[in-house]
Design a protein around this motif. Structure first.
Motif, PDB file in Angstrom:
ATOM      1  N   SER A 157       0.837  -1.195   0.000  1.00  0.00           N
ATOM      2  CA  SER A 157       0.000   0.000   0.000  1.00  0.00           C
ATOM      3  C   SER A 157       0.874   1.248   0.000  1.00  0.00           C
ATOM      4  N   ALA A 158       0.325   2.316  -0.562  1.00  0.00           N
ATOM      5  CA  ALA A 158       1.045   3.585  -0.623  1.00  0.00           C
ATOM      6  C   ALA A 158       0.060   4.724  -0.465  1.00  0.00           C
ATOM      7  N   ARG A 179      -1.956  -7.858  -3.750  1.00  0.00           N
ATOM      8  CA  ARG A 179      -2.934  -6.775  -3.722  1.00  0.00           C
ATOM      9  C   ARG A 179      -2.179  -5.459  -3.647  1.00  0.00           C
ATOM     10  N   LEU A 180      -2.639  -4.470  -4.393  1.00  0.00           N
ATOM     11  CA  LEU A 180      -2.028  -3.145  -4.405  1.00  0.00           C
ATOM     12  C   LEU A 180      -3.084  -2.128  -4.012  1.00  0.00           C
ATOM     13  N   ASP A 181      -2.821  -1.366  -2.955  1.00  0.00           N
ATOM     14  CA  ASP A 181      -3.726  -0.317  -2.483  1.00  0.00           C
ATOM     15  C   ASP A 181      -3.025   1.029  -2.602  1.00  0.00           C
ATOM     16  N   VAL A 182      -3.621   1.949  -3.339  1.00  0.00           N
ATOM     17  CA  VAL A 182      -3.033   3.266  -3.549  1.00  0.00           C
ATOM     18  C   VAL A 182      -4.069   4.309  -3.160  1.00  0.00           C
ATOM     19  N   VAL A 197       1.601   1.983 -13.070  1.00  0.00           N
ATOM     20  CA  VAL A 197       0.766   0.980 -12.405  1.00  0.00           C
ATOM     21  C   VAL A 197      -0.085   0.225 -13.431  1.00  0.00           C
ATOM     22  N   ARG A 198      -0.589   0.931 -14.435  1.00  0.00           N
ATOM     23  CA  ARG A 198      -1.390   0.270 -15.461  1.00  0.00           C
ATOM     24  C   ARG A 198      -0.568  -0.789 -16.195  1.00  0.00           C
ATOM     25  N   GLN A 208      -4.911  -7.954  -7.302  1.00  0.00           N
ATOM     26  CA  GLN A 208      -6.016  -7.049  -7.000  1.00  0.00           C
ATOM     27  C   GLN A 208      -5.455  -5.630  -6.843  1.00  0.00           C
ATOM     28  N   VAL A 209      -6.109  -4.664  -7.450  1.00  0.00           N
ATOM     29  CA  VAL A 209      -5.638  -3.288  -7.366  1.00  0.00           C
ATOM     30  C   VAL A 209      -6.797  -2.384  -6.965  1.00  0.00           C
TER      31      VAL A 209
END
Length: 218
Positions: A157-158, A179-182, A197-198, A208-209
């Motif tokens: 996460s960021a 999983r990526l959380d932004v 990121v795309r 999962q984004v």
């Protein structure tokens, strides 16, 4: 690495560790145990180490009470590597940051979550620098040396300027995440972040984004 479990280390204990070497790590532990004293009091463990994945800079792992003294290697747990934004450091989140509450809330969840908090390359809390970030997977592995169990999902996460850590990891081929959380990190005037990121998403279609925007200025 150095650690504190259930209670903060005393000044005498910290001074002894400093004399043994690695003063940067001991200073990080001293500050972290003040900030996260409430979590220690609940039985959590703080582990401070370095990681090549974080450019050799310190990394803090907050191991939840359910894992702090665990000896069963089959016990499942999740991991969240979090890169902070402006106004924060890994050992001193901003006053309005929900990070400590998120960590505390995770203590009652099943499986529990180990939070990994990398240091930026500069102590300047106003503008953290993340160009040293190389590999989030390596960062997690190094930080988890003090945890016994079976790792399941890895979230990276960021928040805000923490996006630079993601960009640096992607540039180095080292953004490893299930999983990526932004959150509040992408701006219309700075399209390079979303583009990076795309492209990463195209190469990792199973990840999962989540991109969360809470400001009208994004």
């Amino acid at each position: 690495s150095f650690e504190a479990t259930g209670r903060p280390l005393s000044r005498v204990e910290l001074d002894g560790l400093r004399r043994a070497g690695h003063p940067e790590l001991v200073d990080a532990l001293a500050r972290a145990q003040r900030t996260y004293a409430g979590l220690l009091a609940q039985g959590a463990k703080l582990v401070v180490t370095t990681s090549a994945g974080n450019g050799g800079k310190p990394v803090i792992a907050i191991i939840p009470p359910a894992l702090a003294n665990n000896t069963d290697p089959t016990t499942p747990y999740r991991v969240n590597v979090h890169y902070h934004g402006m106004g924060s450091t890994a050992v001193e989140p901003a006053g309005d940051s929900p990070l400590k509450k998120r960590i505390e809330a995770s203590f009652s969840q099943t499986p529990p979550t180990v939070f990994v908090l990398p240091h930026s390359a500069t102590p300047n809390r106003d503008v953290p620098v993340w160009t040293h970030v190389r590999d989030t997977g390596q960062t997690a592995r190094d930080a988890l040396a003090g945890a016994v169990g079976a790792r399941t999902e890895l979230t990276v996460s960021a928040h805000s300027l923490g996006r630079r850590a993601l960009e640096s990891a992607i540039h180095n081929g080292g953004l490893v995440a299930d999983r990526l959380d932004v959150q509040d990190a992408f701006y219309r005037t700075q399209p390079e972040g979303p583009r990076a990121v795309r492209e990463w998403m195209k190469q990792h279609p199973d990840a999962q984004v989540r991109v969360l925007i809470t400001s009208d200025n994004m």
